[in-house]
Design an enzyme around this catalytic site. Sequence first.
Site: not given
Lengths: 397, 325
Positions: B34, B37, B126, B188
């Site tokens: 992404h 990010e 992420h 994450e």
Amino acid sequence: MYNTTELCSVVSGHSSPAAILCKCTTRTAFISQLVKKRQPWILLPGNFQRLLSRVLKLALSSEGLYQLFNIPAFTTAMTSSTNVSCFHEARRVAIFGGTHGNEMSGVTLVNLWIQNGKEIHRKGVETKPFITNPRAVEKCTRYVDTDLNRAFTTENLSAPSGDDLPYEVQRAQQINEIFGPKGSPEAYDVIFDLHNTTSNMGCTLILESSKDHFNLQMMHYIKKAIAPDSCPVLLTEHPLLKYSTSRSVAKHPVGLEVGPQPQGVLRSNIFESMRVVLKHALDFIELFNEGLEFPPCTVDVFRVSEKMDYPRDTNGNIIAMVHPNLQDCDWEPLNPGDPMFQTFDGTTLRYEGAGTVYPTFINEAAYYEKQQAFVTTRRETLAAGAIKKNIGQSYSV
Amino acid sequence: MIYFCFDKRHETFYLMEPVSLPPQSRVALCGGTHGNEMSGVYLVRELQKLEKVGSATLTTVISNPRAVQMCKRYTDVDLNRCFTDAILSSPVTDATPYEVRRAQELNTLLGPKGSAGAMDLVCDLHNTTANMGLSLISYSAQDWVILHIYRQIQRKITSAPVRFILLDLPLADAYSQDSLGKHGFSIEVGPQPHGVVRADIFNIMKEAVDQTLDWVQCFNSGSAFEGGEVDDVYTFVKSIDYPRDPETNQITAAIHPQLQDRDFCLLHPGDPMFLMFSGEIVKYEGVEVLHPYFVNECAYYEKSIAFHLARKMTLTIPPLRVKRD
């Protein structure tokens, strides 16, 4: 105004001599006269001398006197012989949301109020909620072609209109037509421009001119109303760093910047804070329009000083991040030698300015492309004269 | 040799055979899946200089360079939903979105998914706007490589809470990039606004990657990792959307202040979930006590997700060492 001799006889005979003293004097100049000439000092009883010396320490500004004694009568007595700036009543007020399409508090509040404006209704005020950049809001992006909040330059506003212009420049021209023209008597009285930031700025009010006494009084009112919560005031008056905002179309532009909130996210606490600040702002306008006179006051502000960029390599890529010690420390002092950036491999880079500054807009997402890691500010106290609504014919301010 | 493991919850001993698995010779580290990010984008740039980790090779990838350049999550479609078998094998036409093409390229580079030629380990980086600390996300409760890595990270990292999220999906339906590898997981880290790089968040992610590469090196050089239990494992159950206006589909409430930033806490029936703009409170009306996560993730508004709900569990892992030929 009493002369020195009259003052002393009045003062010594009264149960609250310090209060009378304040009633009689318009400026600290009078008090300093007392101190220098010492004449009345001799005539005053000892306990009053001690009280007066305490008063004088506080009375470096008329604001200090007001705070110390807080007497309603003070107001009328003061203003009957002082300069009161008279302003037209603030009849046309706009509330802008979505100037940046991904700053969700303003977008949400304005959409709410477009559907049901009851909450923002005030007697005698026409409050218009307005989405300034609908295309950016639809895409949940800051802007489509160019930053709307930098687009209100004289050059853009006077350019011949056309479809070949960037979307936001066209929009600026439309907004200028509806709420301006900028700089003219027909312009809206007040525009509140609602913004969010990823920086830990709390509820910040943005002031564009140090001479806007109306705005200063409003901000003073708001700060008192939300105390003990703080509401810092950022003064963007700077020859190089000032930018042409959407709100600048109005006579009295007020920026409201609330954070921290990620772009595209709606946080309940941030949303409610913004709502409360706006409520107080509209209350102020209502009181002003009803004829209430606001006495002179002072407002502590942070004046923008310098833009600080990230350290970058020759390709323009950033090579360090805001240091953990500086991250989230908006409005706190940054001293020479304090950590400022941390390289990706852990080295600390320190602030090398001449003196203490107060950084803000620390690590704002939208400013990476504007080459700004944070902006430094310096503390200043601005004085605002008394203001009241202009009744009948008078000069417009 | 066989080992006894003690299951605290059931208070029984049971047998777990030690497992030996092939060396993790080819490791891939992906950032910018992404494009906004930022921790992963910068960490991959930093680690590009590193080519080997002990005996293993390290491949670093910026997965979605166009999105990174624009600092957006994606240009046409979400890249991290394009790795299902169906999408990876779909024919490419002029109308094929950029991210689908890119997913197929990545499948060639890191996969092919499910084949012997795929990367041994794919680690995808992420960030989230949710207050999730450090979370590892993967598909299997029996991928011992991933679970041992998780245990090492959980033991060594103290700067953030460490948790494991299990998505119970068969490989063919696994949609994220990490599913390309024989073993794969996402790291994450949050909370961080998109488009921003925070030093504290970056440092947590860096620590997690360092521990991962350290584990790989130790594993490849023959260390034995004892079996045992791993806790703070959360299995996805369902998602909850925001209350919306039936006509405009615009949200009519925000995450309630008592739920905001409280990822992985307990959500009981009757606990507040949303605060309507009008002031009313919307309460959780489920029967089961569950754990919310991805609470107020920016990218999920358009996916109609306010948060996910999970069940908490403990997994047992066998002793593990590298298979010697």
